[in-house]
Scaffold this active site. Sequence first.
Site, short mmCIF file in Angstrom:
data_model
loop_
_atom_site.label_atom_id
_atom_site.label_comp_id
_atom_site.label_asym_id
_atom_site.label_seq_id
_atom_site.Cartn_x
_atom_site.Cartn_y
_atom_site.Cartn_z
N ASP A 1 -0.31 8.93 0.95
CA ASP A 1 0.38 7.72 0.52
C ASP A 1 1.49 7.44 1.52
OD1 ASP A 1 0.98 6.00 -2.24
OD2 ASP A 1 2.76 6.40 -1.04
N ASN B 1 7.17 -4.10 2.97
CA ASN B 1 6.71 -5.45 2.59
C ASN B 1 7.87 -6.34 2.18
OD1 ASN B 1 3.94 -5.36 3.04
ND2 ASN B 1 3.52 -4.39 1.08
N ASP C 1 0.71 -5.21 6.47
CA ASP C 1 -0.73 -5.16 6.77
C ASP C 1 -0.98 -4.50 8.12
OD1 ASP C 1 -1.17 -6.41 4.39
OD2 ASP C 1 -1.62 -8.39 5.25
N GLU D 1 -1.27 1.30 -0.54
CA GLU D 1 -0.94 2.12 0.62
C GLU D 1 -1.50 3.53 0.51
OE1 GLU D 1 2.69 2.33 -2.16
OE2 GLU D 1 1.07 0.94 -1.65
#
Length: 771
Positions: free
Chosen positions: A236, A244, A253, A279
């Site tokens: 993770d 973000n 992204d 993620e």
Amino acid sequence: MSAIPTQHLSQPSLRERFHRRSLDHQRPLSLVTMGFTVVAFLCMVVVRELIRAPSSPLGYRLLCALVLALLVLAIPRAKSTTLFGAIGVAYELVLIGGLVLNASGLTHPLAWLLPAFVVIPICAAPLWLTPAHFATGSALFYAAAIALLRGKAHAPEVDAAVWTWVIAIGAPMAVVFHFGFYRFRRNHFLLESQLAQLAATDPLTGLQNRRSFVKHAEGRLETLAPGARISAIFLDIDSFKSLNDRFGHAVGDHALFQVARVLKDAVALYHSVSRIGGEEFALLIDDDLTGALQLAERLRLDIAAIERPDGHLTASFGVAEHRRGESFMVLLDRADEALLRAKQTGRNRVCAERALPFDALQPPFDDVLAPRYRWEDFYLVSHFQPLYSLSHQKQVGFEALLRGEHDDGTLVPPVVMFAPKPSSDEGALDRASHAVHLGNARRALPGDAWLFLNILPATFVADGYADQLTKIVRAAGLEPERVILEILESHGGSVDEMSRAAARYRQHGFLIAVDDFGAGQSNLDRLLRIRPDIVKLDGELIRATTHGTQQPILPKLVSLLHQAGMLVVVEGVETADELILAVESNVDFAQGFLLGRPAVEIAPPESVHRQIDDAFDVIAQGRAHQYALFESEMEPYRLELRRAADALRAGVTMDDAFALLATFKRCISCFLLDDTGRQIGHEVRGPAWSEDAASLQPVANPRDARWDHRPYFRNAVLLPGEAITSNPYLSLASGRPCIAVTLAAQLASGRCVMGVELDWSARDLPWPAGE
């Protein structure tokens, strides 16, 4: 324009997959077509025998038919495109030879052969898998045909007609048929491949998506060779949400794409790599735990080299090795638990499941069955909390609760004791607790009491643990029949796995309980598939009430579980009012601080016996009082309904008969139903009628429905002439809790049921005793 992809079959592997796929599609079609041709050939042999002219031996022609039939039977066994093409070539050549033998000796053999020379290549053209097969088969076919045609002298006009049919019509049509059908199959395959790839691929990273990853992983585990090692890595990206939020989703992204590229570059082609979601990424590799940890550490360093606007990316990793007999989802859950420890202990690190600090699964058990067991820097000890049968008013079982105790006797806080740690395995602590509890139960519990033993789902479904736990129970001097396994609310096993595991434990004599029903992931589907003997209701359910009337939902829930064949324990009983509600709700067993706190020593139960007995007395007294209040509230409605019935029998109109009843405060409406339960005429509305239930508008008109299935209709019909009061119900027309008073009467027009619907949604209204 066509929506078919324009991609060419230039990659060898893609071309091979296309031809193999074509083979699967073409095999049944070829089998039917070629089989039909054998039948047609036999028909021609029969007809030829009926013609009085010299002919080749019948045995040769039948031998050709036999060879053709054998070639047809070989089609289902053709596993390669080369073999399939060879069968097609051989079939055509044998068929030509048979046709020539069949036509020999005739005055005009071309009348028999020319249609075959034209039709066979055309019909066979779509069946060839590849252009190479088509070119080879057609060339050999026409070579044989030309040799046969040139061996006979024909009139010029016959030769012209023959060559026109063969060269101008048969061959071009065969080419068109083959390449047209080949292109159709190719485009269909490319579209199918593209759709399959889109369905299996994460569009952002190009990795497998979760569904494809799980399917592929489960297939690998099913074909895993004995002794082979396979491990899962779950990772993770740390603090991804801040990336973000601060810099935009485009930056996020791009980070995901870079991490995916690191994963693809670092692992072998035969390993599975997936973006699980968000993620989170997962890998399945053919290696043991040590090799997987080394790979995870390399990946951690590679990801840490990726830049982000405020520094560098980092990721946390959890690693687990597959254990014999477990499903892939259990393996992934264990890797996920290790990942959770990595995140909770600082992030940017690799954590793995650890080997058990001691083997709690194998004898001897003497050390484990001691009153205290050393675990890290404290001891594991047992505290027992009693469960009481409310009907029997006595202790019937004890839930074993794990506690940590320092050398000075102080308790370890639960948040510390159960906090995930990289160096610990939650499953190991769970199994150790079973041995510790069983050892203490042998010394502390009464001989006829149940022991409620908490168990994690991952432990519950572990392969072989039912047998091993049985050995521990018997080593502690107990029998499995005295042990109730209480499945905790946690991850670690699917419902299907737990259902199968429950059957294994029952074979040994264990009873099964499900803990904390009404919280987390627990639901009715889980109960109905596991089929526990006992359901423990979450403590909040005893305080849950219906909207508006604030009536407790516990009685109905207990009734539902009893109908499903399950006994009910209510937890969290802390006050006398909650104990009274538990008794009134027909709960089987109760547990909570009011009845006894968890402790090392078992407390005397006499004071609790008196409390339970007092609760029964309060309920008995309250039931009579509740009944009196309810009856006094309902009697005016019954009296006026009887008077309205008399008025209707005397011929008074419905509006006049119900005029007084319709003025009563709680009256929603007065109505008449015929003997099929359909409303007669209009309803007479009362003060409580309202048009506020707009969301129920499609079902708000009672005249559209039949009501003979309702208890208030059936009970009135069974006792004609008596005013019947229903239990509270949720009205479909008004959307409110209601009570109906009904009476079956014989009018001049026939039997009917008359009634009044009352609004029973106010909080201060008495309800029928037991409701």
